[in-house]
Design a protein around this motif. Structure first.
Motif, PDB file in Angstrom:
ATOM      1  N   LYS A   8       1.251  -1.208   0.547  1.00 24.10           N
ATOM      2  CA  LYS A   8      -0.328  -0.050  -0.053  1.00 24.10           C
ATOM      3  C   LYS A   8       1.052   1.085   0.184  1.00 24.10           C
ATOM      4  O   LYS A   8       0.446   1.999  -1.188  1.00 24.10           O
ATOM      5  CB  LYS A   8      -0.458  -0.307   0.346  1.00 24.10           C
ATOM      6  CG  LYS A   8      -1.759   1.388   1.317  1.00 24.10           C
ATOM      7  CD  LYS A   8      -3.234   1.149   2.508  1.00 24.10           C
ATOM      8  CE  LYS A   8      -3.713  -0.424   2.545  1.00 24.10           C
ATOM      9  NZ  LYS A   8      -4.639   0.026   3.832  1.00 24.10           N
ATOM     10  N   LEU A   9       1.899   1.387   0.803  1.00 28.60           N
ATOM     11  CA  LEU A   9       2.887   2.437   0.925  1.00 28.60           C
ATOM     12  C   LEU A   9       3.699   2.471  -0.176  1.00 28.60           C
ATOM     13  O   LEU A   9       3.512   3.641  -0.361  1.00 28.60           O
ATOM     14  CB  LEU A   9       3.411   2.397   1.876  1.00 28.60           C
ATOM     15  CG  LEU A   9       4.799   2.964   1.861  1.00 28.60           C
ATOM     16  CD1 LEU A   9       4.281   4.774   2.689  1.00 28.60           C
ATOM     17  CD2 LEU A   9       5.653   2.889   4.001  1.00 28.60           C
ATOM     18  N   TYR A  10       4.099   1.132  -0.706  1.00 23.71           N
ATOM     19  CA  TYR A  10       5.003   1.739  -2.156  1.00 23.71           C
ATOM     20  C   TYR A  10       3.809   2.138  -3.585  1.00 23.71           C
ATOM     21  O   TYR A  10       4.615   2.828  -4.712  1.00 23.71           O
ATOM     22  CB  TYR A  10       5.736   0.536  -2.346  1.00 23.71           C
ATOM     23  CG  TYR A  10       5.469  -0.722  -2.743  1.00 23.71           C
ATOM     24  CD1 TYR A  10       4.974  -1.462  -3.611  1.00 23.71           C
ATOM     25  CD2 TYR A  10       6.484  -1.029  -2.382  1.00 23.71           C
ATOM     26  CE1 TYR A  10       4.491  -2.035  -4.353  1.00 23.71           C
ATOM     27  CE2 TYR A  10       5.257  -3.106  -2.481  1.00 23.71           C
ATOM     28  CZ  TYR A  10       4.831  -3.327  -3.579  1.00 23.71           C
ATOM     29  OH  TYR A  10       4.284  -4.492  -4.401  1.00 23.71           O
ATOM     30  N   THR A  11       2.815   1.674  -3.510  1.00 22.99           N
ATOM     31  CA  THR A  11       2.370   2.013  -4.545  1.00 22.99           C
ATOM     32  C   THR A  11       1.290   3.531  -3.821  1.00 22.99           C
ATOM     33  O   THR A  11       1.049   4.363  -5.249  1.00 22.99           O
ATOM     34  CB  THR A  11       0.383   1.334  -4.428  1.00 22.99           C
ATOM     35  OG1 THR A  11       0.682  -0.120  -4.749  1.00 22.99           O
ATOM     36  CG2 THR A  11      -0.806   1.459  -5.450  1.00 22.99           C
ATOM     37  N   THR A  48      11.987   6.534  -6.453  1.00 19.58           N
ATOM     38  CA  THR A  48      13.393   5.750  -5.440  1.00 19.58           C
ATOM     39  C   THR A  48      12.890   5.238  -4.362  1.00 19.58           C
ATOM     40  O   THR A  48      13.386   3.999  -3.916  1.00 19.58           O
ATOM     41  CB  THR A  48      14.795   7.000  -5.558  1.00 19.58           C
ATOM     42  OG1 THR A  48      14.384   8.036  -6.084  1.00 19.58           O
ATOM     43  CG2 THR A  48      15.409   5.847  -4.268  1.00 19.58           C
ATOM     44  N   ALA A  49      11.542   6.010  -3.336  1.00 18.57           N
ATOM     45  CA  ALA A  49      11.020   5.158  -3.204  1.00 18.57           C
ATOM     46  C   ALA A  49      10.636   4.238  -3.228  1.00 18.57           C
ATOM     47  O   ALA A  49      10.366   3.279  -2.237  1.00 18.57           O
ATOM     48  CB  ALA A  49      10.260   6.433  -2.090  1.00 18.57           C
ATOM     49  N   PHE A  50       9.257   4.505  -3.873  1.00 21.19           N
ATOM     50  CA  PHE A  50       8.585   3.719  -4.163  1.00 21.19           C
ATOM     51  C   PHE A  50      10.097   2.226  -4.681  1.00 21.19           C
ATOM     52  O   PHE A  50       9.441   1.106  -3.804  1.00 21.19           O
ATOM     53  CB  PHE A  50       8.016   3.227  -5.518  1.00 21.19           C
ATOM     54  CG  PHE A  50       7.499   2.300  -6.709  1.00 21.19           C
ATOM     55  CD1 PHE A  50       6.183   1.229  -6.205  1.00 21.19           C
ATOM     56  CD2 PHE A  50       8.340   1.934  -7.968  1.00 21.19           C
ATOM     57  CE1 PHE A  50       6.621   0.459  -6.314  1.00 21.19           C
ATOM     58  CE2 PHE A  50       8.287   0.610  -7.758  1.00 21.19           C
ATOM     59  CZ  PHE A  50       7.325   0.061  -7.699  1.00 21.19           C
ATOM     60  N   LEU A  51      10.766   2.217  -5.049  1.00 22.73           N
ATOM     61  CA  LEU A  51      11.936   1.494  -5.660  1.00 22.73           C
ATOM     62  C   LEU A  51      11.997   0.555  -4.333  1.00 22.73           C
ATOM     63  O   LEU A  51      12.319  -0.839  -3.717  1.00 22.73           O
ATOM     64  CB  LEU A  51      13.211   1.375  -6.458  1.00 22.73           C
ATOM     65  CG  LEU A  51      13.800   0.198  -6.795  1.00 22.73           C
ATOM     66  CD1 LEU A  51      12.958  -0.714  -7.667  1.00 22.73           C
ATOM     67  CD2 LEU A  51      14.824   1.135  -7.975  1.00 22.73           C
TER      68      LEU A  51
END
Length: 144
Positions: A8-11, A48-51
Motif C-alpha cells: 500500500k505504501l509503495y503504491t 526511488t522510495a517506491f523502488l
C-alpha cells in the motif's frame, strides 16, 4: 509498520510519482522550467522510495501468487507481463534522460524524454493496476 503494509505504501509512492511526472510534463509544455525541474525531482524521489520499499517487501515477503480467478487471470498477467520489462527498462531510460538535463544538454534531454516519459507513465499506471488487482480487488495474494 508490518511488511505486509508495504505494498500500500509503495503504491502511494508510485501514485505520487505519477502525479509529479504529469505535473512536470505539463509545466515544461507551458514553458515553466523551474516548476518542471521541481516536479521531476519530486517524481524521482517518490520513484526511488517506491523502488526501495518494493525491493524490501519482496526480499522479506518473498513471492506472492495472484488470487484472482477466471477472466481476471489473463488480464492480470497481460498487464503484469507488459509492466515488468518496461519497469526494468525505465531505470536506464530515466538515468539517460536526467544526466543530459543536469549537464544542460537540453537537446539530448528532450530527445530522451520523448521515449522515457511514455514508458515511465505506463509503468506507473500499470503498477497501480497490478497492486489493485493483486492486493485489493482479488486479494490478498497467496503467499508462495
Amino acid at each position: 509498520m508490518d511488511v505486509t503494509e508495504l505494498p500500500k505504501l509503495y503504491t502511494i509512492f508510485n501514485g505520487c510519482a505519477l502525479l509529479h511526472i504529469i505535473l512536470g510534463l505539463t509545466m515544461i509544455k507551458l514553458g515553466h522550467k523551474k516548476p518542471h525541474i521541481v516536479s521531476m525531482v519530486i517524481a524521482l524521489l517518490f520513484s526511488t522510495a517506491f523502488l526501495g520499499c518494493y525491493l524490501y517487501y519482496h526480499f522479506h515477503a518473498g513471492h506472492v501468487k495472484f488470487a484472482g480467478t477466471g477472466l481476471s487471470r489473463p488480464i492480470y498477467f497481460t498487464v503484469l507481463f507488459t509492466h515488468i520489462p518496461l519497469a526494468i527498462l525505465s531505470l536506464p531510460l530515466i538515468i539517460m534522460t536526467v544526466l543530459p538535463g543536469l549537464k544542460s544538454r537540453f537537446d539530448k534531454h528532450k530527445r530522451m524524454a520523448k521515449w522515457t516519459v511514455p514508458v515511465w507513465l505506463y509503468v506507473s499506471v500499470t503498477g497501480i493496476i497490478v497492486y489493485l488487482m493483486c492486493y485489493v480487488w482479488y486479494g490478498p495474494p497467496i503467499r508462495a
